[in-house]
Design a protein around this motif. Sequence first.
Motif, mmCIF file in Angstrom:
data_model
loop_
_atom_site.group_PDB
_atom_site.id
_atom_site.type_symbol
_atom_site.label_atom_id
_atom_site.label_comp_id
_atom_site.label_asym_id
_atom_site.label_seq_id
_atom_site.Cartn_x
_atom_site.Cartn_y
_atom_site.Cartn_z
ATOM 1 N N VAL A 84 114.598 15.599 -15.007
ATOM 2 C CA VAL A 84 113.166 15.887 -15.072
ATOM 3 C C VAL A 84 112.969 17.158 -15.890
ATOM 4 O O VAL A 84 113.660 18.156 -15.681
ATOM 5 C CB VAL A 84 112.562 16.075 -13.658
ATOM 6 N N VAL A 85 112.044 17.113 -16.854
ATOM 7 C CA VAL A 85 111.616 18.310 -17.579
ATOM 8 C C VAL A 85 110.162 18.552 -17.202
ATOM 9 O O VAL A 85 109.304 17.688 -17.400
ATOM 10 C CB VAL A 85 111.755 18.146 -19.103
ATOM 11 N N PHE A 86 109.911 19.709 -16.620
ATOM 12 C CA PHE A 86 108.589 20.024 -16.076
ATOM 13 C C PHE A 86 107.971 21.153 -16.890
ATOM 14 O O PHE A 86 108.520 22.255 -16.949
ATOM 15 C CB PHE A 86 108.731 20.438 -14.607
ATOM 16 N N GLY A 87 106.853 20.872 -17.560
ATOM 17 C CA GLY A 87 106.180 21.876 -18.374
ATOM 18 C C GLY A 87 104.822 22.211 -17.794
ATOM 19 O O GLY A 87 103.938 21.358 -17.743
ATOM 20 N N ALA A 88 104.643 23.439 -17.307
ATOM 21 C CA ALA A 88 103.383 23.874 -16.710
ATOM 22 C C ALA A 88 102.661 24.799 -17.672
ATOM 23 O O ALA A 88 103.255 25.750 -18.194
ATOM 24 C CB ALA A 88 103.643 24.583 -15.379
ATOM 25 N N MET A 89 101.378 24.534 -17.900
ATOM 26 C CA MET A 89 100.588 25.314 -18.853
ATOM 27 C C MET A 89 99.321 25.831 -18.174
ATOM 28 O O MET A 89 98.496 25.045 -17.715
ATOM 29 C CB MET A 89 100.202 24.445 -20.054
ATOM 30 N N GLY A 90 99.199 27.159 -18.093
ATOM 31 C CA GLY A 90 97.981 27.754 -17.575
ATOM 32 C C GLY A 90 97.783 27.612 -16.084
ATOM 33 O O GLY A 90 96.651 27.670 -15.597
ATOM 34 N N ILE A 91 98.863 27.427 -15.318
ATOM 35 C CA ILE A 91 98.712 27.297 -13.869
ATOM 36 C C ILE A 91 98.683 28.686 -13.228
ATOM 37 O O ILE A 91 99.117 29.675 -13.818
ATOM 38 C CB ILE A 91 99.849 26.453 -13.253
ATOM 39 N N THR A 92 98.172 28.769 -12.008
ATOM 40 C CA THR A 92 98.100 30.047 -11.305
ATOM 41 C C THR A 92 99.462 30.408 -10.719
ATOM 42 O O THR A 92 100.342 29.549 -10.567
ATOM 43 C CB THR A 92 97.067 29.984 -10.179
ATOM 44 N N ALA A 93 99.618 31.674 -10.358
ATOM 45 C CA ALA A 93 100.867 32.118 -9.740
ATOM 46 C C ALA A 93 101.091 31.397 -8.412
ATOM 47 O O ALA A 93 102.230 31.074 -8.048
ATOM 48 C CB ALA A 93 100.828 33.637 -9.533
ATOM 49 N N GLU A 94 100.002 31.113 -7.687
ATOM 50 C CA GLU A 94 100.125 30.392 -6.411
ATOM 51 C C GLU A 94 100.662 28.984 -6.638
ATOM 52 O O GLU A 94 101.553 28.519 -5.918
ATOM 53 C CB GLU A 94 98.763 30.323 -5.727
ATOM 54 N N GLU A 95 100.130 28.310 -7.658
ATOM 55 C CA GLU A 95 100.626 26.964 -7.973
ATOM 56 C C GLU A 95 102.087 27.026 -8.401
ATOM 57 O O GLU A 95 102.890 26.160 -8.026
ATOM 58 C CB GLU A 95 99.771 26.345 -9.075
ATOM 59 N N ALA A 96 102.429 28.025 -9.207
ATOM 60 C CA ALA A 96 103.817 28.159 -9.661
ATOM 61 C C ALA A 96 104.762 28.340 -8.479
ATOM 62 O O ALA A 96 105.848 27.736 -8.441
ATOM 63 C CB ALA A 96 103.937 29.336 -10.624
ATOM 64 N N SER A 119 116.585 19.384 -12.995
ATOM 65 C CA SER A 119 115.330 19.664 -13.697
ATOM 66 C C SER A 119 115.455 20.875 -14.615
ATOM 67 O O SER A 119 116.280 21.764 -14.393
ATOM 68 C CB SER A 119 114.198 19.928 -12.691
ATOM 69 N N VAL A 120 114.609 20.890 -15.643
ATOM 70 C CA VAL A 120 114.392 22.070 -16.473
ATOM 71 C C VAL A 120 112.908 22.396 -16.358
ATOM 72 O O VAL A 120 112.065 21.529 -16.602
ATOM 73 C CB VAL A 120 114.751 21.823 -17.949
ATOM 74 N N VAL A 121 112.581 23.630 -15.963
ATOM 75 C CA VAL A 121 111.193 24.003 -15.686
ATOM 76 C C VAL A 121 110.725 25.038 -16.695
ATOM 77 O O VAL A 121 111.392 26.063 -16.908
ATOM 78 C CB VAL A 121 111.052 24.562 -14.249
ATOM 79 N N PHE A 122 109.581 24.769 -17.332
ATOM 80 C CA PHE A 122 108.924 25.721 -18.229
ATOM 81 C C PHE A 122 107.620 26.153 -17.564
ATOM 82 O O PHE A 122 106.806 25.307 -17.186
ATOM 83 C CB PHE A 122 108.616 25.090 -19.586
ATOM 84 N N MET A 123 107.416 27.463 -17.412
ATOM 85 C CA MET A 123 106.254 27.990 -16.695
ATOM 86 C C MET A 123 105.406 28.887 -17.591
ATOM 87 O O MET A 123 105.828 29.982 -17.967
ATOM 88 C CB MET A 123 106.709 28.796 -15.473
ATOM 89 N N GLY A 158 106.962 30.214 -20.672
ATOM 90 C CA GLY A 158 106.317 29.337 -21.640
ATOM 91 C C GLY A 158 106.849 29.471 -23.044
ATOM 92 O O GLY A 158 106.578 28.617 -23.894
ATOM 93 N N SER A 159 107.627 30.528 -23.318
ATOM 94 C CA SER A 159 108.233 30.711 -24.639
ATOM 95 C C SER A 159 109.700 30.303 -24.673
ATOM 96 O O SER A 159 110.375 30.476 -25.685
ATOM 97 C CB SER A 159 108.107 32.180 -25.075
ATOM 98 N N GLY A 160 110.212 29.797 -23.538
ATOM 99 C CA GLY A 160 111.587 29.327 -23.492
ATOM 100 C C GLY A 160 112.612 30.365 -23.092
ATOM 101 O O GLY A 160 113.819 30.117 -23.203
#
Length: 472
Positions: A184-196, A212-216, A90-92
């Motif tokens: 695709v740029v995918f930004g996930a915020m506050g998801i669970t480890a299972e969802e990730a 894609s570029v994925v931010f977790m 989440g911080s890049g």
Amino acid sequence: MKEYQTITEISGPLVFVDVDEPVAYDEIVEIEAPNGEVKRGQVLESSDEFVAIQVFEGTEGIGQDASVRFLGETLKMPVTEDLLGRVLDGSGDPIDGGPDIVPEERQDIVGEAINPHAREYPEEFIQTGVSAVDGMNTLVRGQKLPIFSASGLPHNDLALQIARQASVPEEEEGGDEEGSEFAVVFGAMGITAEEANEFMDDFERTGALERSVVFMNLADDPAVERTITPRLALTTAEYLAFEKGYHVLVILTDMTNYCEALREIGAAREEVPGRRGYPGYMYTDLAQLYERAGRIKGRDGSVTQIPILTMPGDDDTHPIPDLTGYITEGQIMMNRDLNSQGVTPPVNVLPSLSRLMDDGIGEGLTREDHGDVSDQLYAAYAEGEDLRDLVNIVGREALSERDNLYLDFADSFEDEFVDQGYDTDRSVEETLDIGWDLLSIFPKEELNRIDEELIEEYYVEDAQAEEAAAAD
């Protein structure tokens, strides 16, 4: 670089520091504990005497004996085309075990507002492969079209389906978009480890990760980090779109977690709360994110946004969906009843809306019958839905033959048009053909929203006879 050891208070994610000279708003800060641990933060409030710093990694382990260094610059995202295929936190920072990022440049994550005069009006079709979207609530390049969902509904499955299936149809010969690529740029915020893990497994299995570029940002990561994750994602998207010519689809999930982080920071600052405890400036904050979608005249690329939010208590009047609806150009509504019936994806097309759909469909973009078919499907399904309520009162036997035809249509529309599964990728032509098959159970005179020439070309003559035979 200025350094202080004058921390006076630590409150939640915030650190307050006494200073003897002004510090710039949004300036990046390093906080070093006596044990050598360094955490990054950002100036949230500044005066001549003190500053409030939000710490991205959380304030645990920081005491009043920590050193605070002001770096004299704002937070920047290192961008390069090589980010495609990478997974970042989440911080890049990379978390995929790959090499360090060697940036071509570093861009401010706040971005630059697009001059309204320089904006290109969004009117080119993006094919998602999902009939409920392509057929009824079409997505166009440069649009911001959120998904309104609720706890327990499969919005992540729909997001993944769109991420792997979305494409830009081939342009007409001589078109100026020829050769543009899709990312695709995918930004996930506050998801669970299972969802990730589910997201990453799907990206890797389908090969979508390559483009894609994925931010977790995970649920156990500091909440304050969620305030920068979407900005990092959008900065990356803007670079790929406006510097490298990509058509970029940005998927942000879950905006509710982002807004909860804003509320946490507001509470720590002891701000006067707005509706339901959320900051009064949340509308402005959300607009700063959503308005970064668009096209720029003279640039080949585009940034299209699909933010996803879960409505607390299934309440579409809650401040988060309410404010989002004001800013964006429509919404895709997911429905709990359809989900309980096993419809996948459970998209309710009646309250869903794409305000830019009319500009993104029709001859040269999609088939010329697209708009008429969509209008007729909507009207017929709405009438069928109204009749379902009437059936609960008077029973189906009390309805006319025409009314029963609309009831049958509503069932078929959900079973054949909306319910396509998460692994089916339909072209817009296939979606419209299914629509014609469904509409052709009606007599031609009932199709009052479709041009007569289109009825003559696409109406399926034997569909009505087959429907009557099935009823017998």
